[in-house]
Design a protein around this motif. Structure first.
Motif, PDB file in Angstrom:
ATOM      1  N   PHE A 174       2.547 -18.472   1.803  1.00 30.50           N
ATOM      2  CA  PHE A 174       2.031 -16.746   1.405  1.00 30.50           C
ATOM      3  C   PHE A 174       2.693 -16.355   0.408  1.00 30.50           C
ATOM      4  CE2 PHE A 174       1.380 -12.774   1.777  1.00 30.50           C
ATOM      5  CZ  PHE A 174      -0.234 -12.122   1.171  1.00 30.50           C
ATOM      6  N   ASP A 175       1.889 -15.868  -0.486  1.00 31.48           N
ATOM      7  CA  ASP A 175       2.553 -15.854  -2.255  1.00 31.48           C
ATOM      8  C   ASP A 175       2.912 -14.446  -1.827  1.00 31.48           C
ATOM      9  OD1 ASP A 175       2.792 -14.823  -4.390  1.00 31.48           O
ATOM     10  OD2 ASP A 175       2.009 -16.111  -4.956  1.00 31.48           O
ATOM     11  N   ILE A 176       4.493 -13.758  -1.201  1.00 33.94           N
ATOM     12  CA  ILE A 176       4.199 -12.245  -1.610  1.00 33.94           C
ATOM     13  C   ILE A 176       3.809 -10.946  -2.462  1.00 33.94           C
ATOM     14  CG2 ILE A 176       5.375 -12.495   1.157  1.00 33.94           C
ATOM     15  CD1 ILE A 176       7.309 -11.610  -1.229  1.00 33.94           C
ATOM     16  N   ASN A 177       4.047 -12.028  -4.021  1.00 35.43           N
ATOM     17  CA  ASN A 177       3.999 -11.007  -4.817  1.00 35.43           C
ATOM     18  C   ASN A 177       2.352 -10.908  -5.511  1.00 35.43           C
ATOM     19  OD1 ASN A 177       7.043 -11.164  -5.659  1.00 35.43           O
ATOM     20  ND2 ASN A 177       6.729 -13.646  -6.239  1.00 35.43           N
ATOM     21  N   THR A 178       1.674 -11.336  -4.699  1.00 35.98           N
ATOM     22  CA  THR A 178       0.221 -10.682  -5.268  1.00 35.98           C
ATOM     23  C   THR A 178      -0.336  -9.359  -4.356  1.00 35.98           C
ATOM     24  OG1 THR A 178      -0.723 -12.307  -2.477  1.00 35.98           O
ATOM     25  CG2 THR A 178      -1.117 -13.823  -4.894  1.00 35.98           C
ATOM     26  N   ILE A 179       0.666  -8.780  -4.034  1.00 44.11           N
ATOM     27  CA  ILE A 179       0.156  -7.749  -3.240  1.00 44.11           C
ATOM     28  C   ILE A 179       0.451  -6.834  -3.952  1.00 44.11           C
ATOM     29  CG2 ILE A 179       0.891  -6.486  -0.930  1.00 44.11           C
ATOM     30  CD1 ILE A 179      -0.488  -8.818  -0.239  1.00 44.11           C
ATOM     31  N   GLU A 180      -0.875  -5.861  -4.456  1.00 44.24           N
ATOM     32  CA  GLU A 180      -0.732  -5.010  -4.675  1.00 44.24           C
ATOM     33  C   GLU A 180      -0.854  -3.386  -4.185  1.00 44.24           C
ATOM     34  OE1 GLU A 180      -3.754  -5.423  -7.133  1.00 44.24           O
ATOM     35  OE2 GLU A 180      -3.354  -7.187  -8.362  1.00 44.24           O
ATOM     36  N   ALA A 181       0.013  -2.548  -4.058  1.00 44.50           N
ATOM     37  CA  ALA A 181       0.152  -1.458  -3.872  1.00 44.50           C
ATOM     38  C   ALA A 181       0.545  -0.230  -4.722  1.00 44.50           C
ATOM     39  CB  ALA A 181       0.659  -1.551  -2.908  1.00 44.50           C
ATOM     40  N   ASP A 182       0.244   1.187  -4.122  1.00 42.19           N
ATOM     41  CA  ASP A 182       0.566   2.486  -5.150  1.00 42.19           C
ATOM     42  C   ASP A 182       1.639   2.578  -4.179  1.00 42.19           C
ATOM     43  OD1 ASP A 182       0.456   4.879  -5.916  1.00 42.19           O
ATOM     44  OD2 ASP A 182      -1.529   5.336  -5.708  1.00 42.19           O
ATOM     45  N   PRO A 183       2.693   3.211  -5.636  1.00 40.87           N
ATOM     46  CA  PRO A 183       3.822   3.157  -4.943  1.00 40.87           C
ATOM     47  C   PRO A 183       3.831   4.132  -4.320  1.00 40.87           C
ATOM     48  CG  PRO A 183       4.365   2.395  -7.342  1.00 40.87           C
ATOM     49  CD  PRO A 183       2.777   2.252  -6.421  1.00 40.87           C
ATOM     50  N   GLU A 184       3.512   5.124  -4.448  1.00 42.31           N
ATOM     51  CA  GLU A 184       3.125   6.794  -4.165  1.00 42.31           C
ATOM     52  C   GLU A 184       2.439   6.626  -3.081  1.00 42.31           C
ATOM     53  OE1 GLU A 184       4.379   9.511  -5.348  1.00 42.31           O
ATOM     54  OE2 GLU A 184       4.759   8.039  -7.109  1.00 42.31           O
ATOM     55  N   LYS A 185       2.183   6.044  -2.031  1.00 40.54           N
ATOM     56  CA  LYS A 185       1.313   5.337  -1.325  1.00 40.54           C
ATOM     57  C   LYS A 185       2.155   4.546  -0.023  1.00 40.54           C
ATOM     58  CE  LYS A 185      -3.067   6.603  -2.511  1.00 40.54           C
ATOM     59  NZ  LYS A 185      -4.538   6.492  -2.607  1.00 40.54           N
ATOM     60  N   LEU A 186       3.234   3.969  -1.406  1.00 42.32           N
ATOM     61  CA  LEU A 186       3.878   3.291   0.144  1.00 42.32           C
ATOM     62  C   LEU A 186       4.167   3.790   1.383  1.00 42.32           C
ATOM     63  CD1 LEU A 186       5.981   0.721  -2.216  1.00 42.32           C
ATOM     64  CD2 LEU A 186       3.999  -0.002  -0.793  1.00 42.32           C
ATOM     65  N   PRO A 187       4.647   3.607   2.686  1.00 39.50           N
ATOM     66  CA  PRO A 187       5.280   4.112   4.127  1.00 39.50           C
ATOM     67  C   PRO A 187       6.739   3.634   3.771  1.00 39.50           C
ATOM     68  CG  PRO A 187       4.050   1.876   4.414  1.00 39.50           C
ATOM     69  CD  PRO A 187       3.882   2.180   3.528  1.00 39.50           C
ATOM     70  N   ASP A 188       7.623   4.545   3.978  1.00 41.35           N
ATOM     71  CA  ASP A 188       9.323   4.698   3.590  1.00 41.35           C
ATOM     72  C   ASP A 188       9.638   3.905   3.686  1.00 41.35           C
ATOM     73  OD1 ASP A 188       8.149   7.571   2.446  1.00 41.35           O
ATOM     74  OD2 ASP A 188       9.507   8.297   4.544  1.00 41.35           O
ATOM     75  N   TRP A 189       9.438   2.914   5.224  1.00 41.05           N
ATOM     76  CA  TRP A 189      10.692   1.997   5.445  1.00 41.05           C
ATOM     77  C   TRP A 189      10.241   0.583   4.619  1.00 41.05           C
ATOM     78  CZ3 TRP A 189       6.766  -1.764   6.357  1.00 41.05           C
ATOM     79  CH2 TRP A 189       5.520  -1.356   7.121  1.00 41.05           C
ATOM     80  N   LEU A 190       8.618   0.726   3.499  1.00 43.93           N
ATOM     81  CA  LEU A 190       8.886  -0.702   2.293  1.00 43.93           C
ATOM     82  C   LEU A 190       9.039  -0.108   1.119  1.00 43.93           C
ATOM     83  CD1 LEU A 190       7.270  -2.868   2.627  1.00 43.93           C
ATOM     84  CD2 LEU A 190       5.076  -2.525   2.688  1.00 43.93           C
ATOM     85  N   LYS A 191       9.101   1.015   1.332  1.00 39.22           N
ATOM     86  CA  LYS A 191       9.968   1.675  -0.313  1.00 39.22           C
ATOM     87  C   LYS A 191      11.601   1.048  -0.926  1.00 39.22           C
ATOM     88  CE  LYS A 191       7.710   5.946  -0.778  1.00 39.22           C
ATOM     89  NZ  LYS A 191       7.425   7.360  -0.340  1.00 39.22           N
ATOM     90  N   GLU A 192      11.997   0.457  -1.521  1.00 41.01           N
ATOM     91  CA  GLU A 192      13.352   0.051  -2.435  1.00 41.01           C
ATOM     92  C   GLU A 192      14.354   1.070  -2.392  1.00 41.01           C
ATOM     93  OE1 GLU A 192      12.996  -3.457  -4.921  1.00 41.01           O
ATOM     94  OE2 GLU A 192      11.751  -1.820  -5.995  1.00 41.01           O
TER      95      GLU A 192
END
Length: 192
Positions: A174-192
């Protein structure tokens, strides 16, 4: 120091019947991250347990419709059901339930998971094994887990029958680079 127990003051009773309210999690239930859960399809006996999760969204990955009591429960509790991976209802010839598990299906599921506005969120399929395991496996890759850890988690939920090599290959490729998400809406545990 001697401690005397007043046996008369400490009355014990026997439990002769189970409590009226039973809290029973769905098959293969497990927290994935904060306010993100996975399981098999909940049934009527799981409703008390689900109440405590305060779900906002259920991500339905199975290729068939949920049971009617499950749909009623979601409707009564204002839980949004996102149907991802349903088989085309109009084409009954040569239906392979695995046709609904594709990169497109996983991408759509992950983009819903990457939006904290959908939380608390439950990811489920019929048994909570392969489809749910594929999506959670790809999420773990998105989180930077190594492939050995992803495979171990997937296999933990497949039971004695074991995992499916095709699911593991799908997770790996699976190509994880295809996932598009709004950085403001990311869950805290997924933020860098």
């Amino acid at each position: 120091m001697d401690v005397q127990v007043d046996r008369e003051a400490k009355k014990l009773t026997k439990i002769t019947r189970p409590p009226a309210l039973r809290i029973i999690p769905p098959l293969n239930f497990c927290p994935v991250e904060k306010q993100l859960y996975r399981s098999g399809q909940p049934s009527i006996i799981n409703q008390s347990f689900l109440q405590d999760l305060h779900l906002k969204t259920i991500l339905w990955l199975a290729s068939e419709e949920p049971q009617e009591d499950f749909l009623d429960y979601c409707s009564m509790n204002n839980i949004n059901i996102e149907f991802v991976g349903m088989i085309n209802d109009y084409n009954y010839s040569n239906v392979n339930p695995w046709d609904s598990l594709s990169e497109t299906t996983i991408k759509k599921a992950l983009e819903l998971i990457c939006n904290k506005e959908n939380y608390p969120l439950l990811v489920c399929c019929g048994m909570g094994r392969h489809r749910t395991g594929a999506v959670i496996g790809c999420l773990r890759r998105l989180q930077g887990w190594n492939l050995a850890s992803v495979s171990e988690e997937y296999r933990r939920f497949t039971g004695a029958r074991g995992g499916r090599i095709l699911v593991e290959l799908l997770i790996e490729s699976f190509d994880i680079n295809t996932i598009e998400a709004d950085p403001e809406k990311l869950p805290d545990w997924l933020k860098e």
